[in-house]
Scaffold this motif. Structure first.
Motif, PDB file in Angstrom:
ATOM      1  N   PRO A 147      34.149 -39.991  -1.548  1.00 35.32           N
ATOM      2  CA  PRO A 147      33.679 -40.558  -0.359  1.00 35.32           C
ATOM      3  C   PRO A 147      34.821 -41.553   0.159  1.00 35.32           C
ATOM      4  O   PRO A 147      35.604 -41.915  -0.825  1.00 35.32           O
ATOM      5  N   PRO A 148      35.266 -41.619   1.413  1.00 35.70           N
ATOM      6  CA  PRO A 148      36.242 -42.520   1.728  1.00 35.70           C
ATOM      7  C   PRO A 148      36.274 -43.891   1.009  1.00 35.70           C
ATOM      8  O   PRO A 148      35.060 -44.404   1.028  1.00 35.70           O
ATOM      9  N   ALA A 171      28.238 -33.135   4.663  1.00 35.87           N
ATOM     10  CA  ALA A 171      28.498 -31.578   4.810  1.00 35.87           C
ATOM     11  C   ALA A 171      29.888 -31.399   4.130  1.00 35.87           C
ATOM     12  O   ALA A 171      29.853 -30.383   3.471  1.00 35.87           O
ATOM     13  N   ARG A 172      30.879 -32.223   4.041  1.00 37.15           N
ATOM     14  CA  ARG A 172      31.913 -32.218   3.174  1.00 37.15           C
ATOM     15  C   ARG A 172      31.785 -32.340   1.639  1.00 37.15           C
ATOM     16  O   ARG A 172      32.332 -31.468   0.836  1.00 37.15           O
ATOM     17  N   ARG A 173      30.636 -33.188   1.173  1.00 36.89           N
ATOM     18  CA  ARG A 173      30.281 -33.018  -0.022  1.00 36.89           C
ATOM     19  C   ARG A 173      29.852 -31.574  -0.333  1.00 36.89           C
ATOM     20  O   ARG A 173      29.961 -31.196  -1.510  1.00 36.89           O
ATOM     21  N   ARG A 174      28.993 -31.168   0.412  1.00 38.24           N
ATOM     22  CA  ARG A 174      28.403 -29.865   0.100  1.00 38.24           C
ATOM     23  C   ARG A 174      29.274 -28.837   0.057  1.00 38.24           C
ATOM     24  O   ARG A 174      29.563 -27.972  -0.846  1.00 38.24           O
ATOM     25  N   ARG A 175      30.462 -28.905   0.955  1.00 33.01           N
ATOM     26  CA  ARG A 175      31.573 -27.913   0.828  1.00 33.01           C
ATOM     27  C   ARG A 175      32.363 -28.145  -0.538  1.00 33.01           C
ATOM     28  O   ARG A 175      32.720 -27.294  -1.201  1.00 33.01           O
ATOM     29  N   LEU A 176      32.860 -29.294  -0.914  1.00 32.45           N
ATOM     30  CA  LEU A 176      33.807 -29.464  -1.912  1.00 32.45           C
ATOM     31  C   LEU A 176      32.717 -29.465  -3.256  1.00 32.45           C
ATOM     32  O   LEU A 176      33.506 -29.289  -4.385  1.00 32.45           O
ATOM     33  N   GLY A 177      31.548 -29.860  -3.264  1.00 34.41           N
ATOM     34  CA  GLY A 177      30.884 -29.932  -4.551  1.00 34.41           C
ATOM     35  C   GLY A 177      30.912 -31.371  -5.071  1.00 34.41           C
ATOM     36  O   GLY A 177      31.804 -32.287  -4.703  1.00 34.41           O
TER      37      GLY A 177
END
Length: 243
Positions: A136-137, A124-130
């Protein structure tokens, strides 16, 4: 700063991780099941033949077009590709850690299904940031790869001005080099990643125009593999990043 006369990047040949990833994704598995750390993944027999076919492509270039120096990622699959391709050419080869693959941190070794199952918040974070800015951590964003490749290009232009340079690396590096050399925008770069999968031992190259600027003259080319009977890896067998 003076420009290079020519620049190529070759993605490494098919690796045992590429084979394992295709198998795991087809089976719907979460883990690729690698036996080596990423830096130590070897070529498959097909990958070795692809590298030799790349060497035959190099040998067939006219002398005025052949690379004068080569630099490889220190990862085993890239080093072995370079060694096989450059065998008996006399082209000097060095290693540079800035050509290593993108580091995936906690996502390393996971299939796309594995990321969705184990780290839904990261997806979800990847979708938000692009894709371009997502880190990734414990891993790298595409922008981190761009920073190290920008520094490498600066060194190459300083140390090998007017020369033809051949790089051996990884799929993400091919895209990021296009971004840097051609001055692409984030949107243009991401469109390329949606439209293309970089094949094993595919060749991408630029040559200097009359104004001394590098211009793209071949992208993701695998014709040398067809011609040499090296059987290019099918697009659905090429290991993609899990997220």
């Amino acid at each position: 700063m003076a420009e290079l006369a020519g620049l190529w990047i070759v993605r490494h040949g098919e690796s045992t991780a590429n084979v394992a990833a295709a198998r795991a994704e087809s089976a719907g598995a979460e883990l690729i099941g690698l036996d080596h750390r990423d830096a130590d993944v070897p070529l498959s027999p097909t990958g070795e033949e692809q590298a030799r076919a790349t060497g035959r492509w190099l040998a067939a270039l006219p002398p005025r077009r052949r690379p004068e120096v080569a630099v490889t990622s220190p990862y085993l699959r890239a080093v072995r590709t370079a060694e096989l391709a450059l065998e008996d050419t006399g082209v000097p080869l060095s290693r540079d850690e800035r050509l290593r693959d993108r580091e995936l941190g906690i996502l390393d070794g996971l299939t796309p299904h594995g990321v969705r199952a184990r780290y839904p918040d990261e997806e979800a974070r990847r979708r938000r940031l692009g894709k371009f800015y997502y880190r990734p951590p414990g891993g790298e964003a595409w922008t981190d790869v761009a920073l190290r490749l920008r520094a490498l290009l600066g060194d190459l232009r300083r140390d090998h001005a007017g020369q033809r340079v051949l790089l051996f690396g990884h799929d993400a590096l091919v895209f990021v080099l296009r971004y840097l050399v051609e001055g692409l925008t984030e949107a243009e770069l991401m469109a390329l990643t949606r439209q293309h999968v970089i094949a094993n031992c595919a060749i991408t190259g630029w040559s200097a125009d009359d104004d001394g600027r590098l211009r793209l003259d071949g992208f993701n080319e695998v014709g040398h593999l067809h011609q040499q009977g090296a059987h290019p890896t099918r697009e659905d067998e090429v290991r993609a990043e899990p997220i």
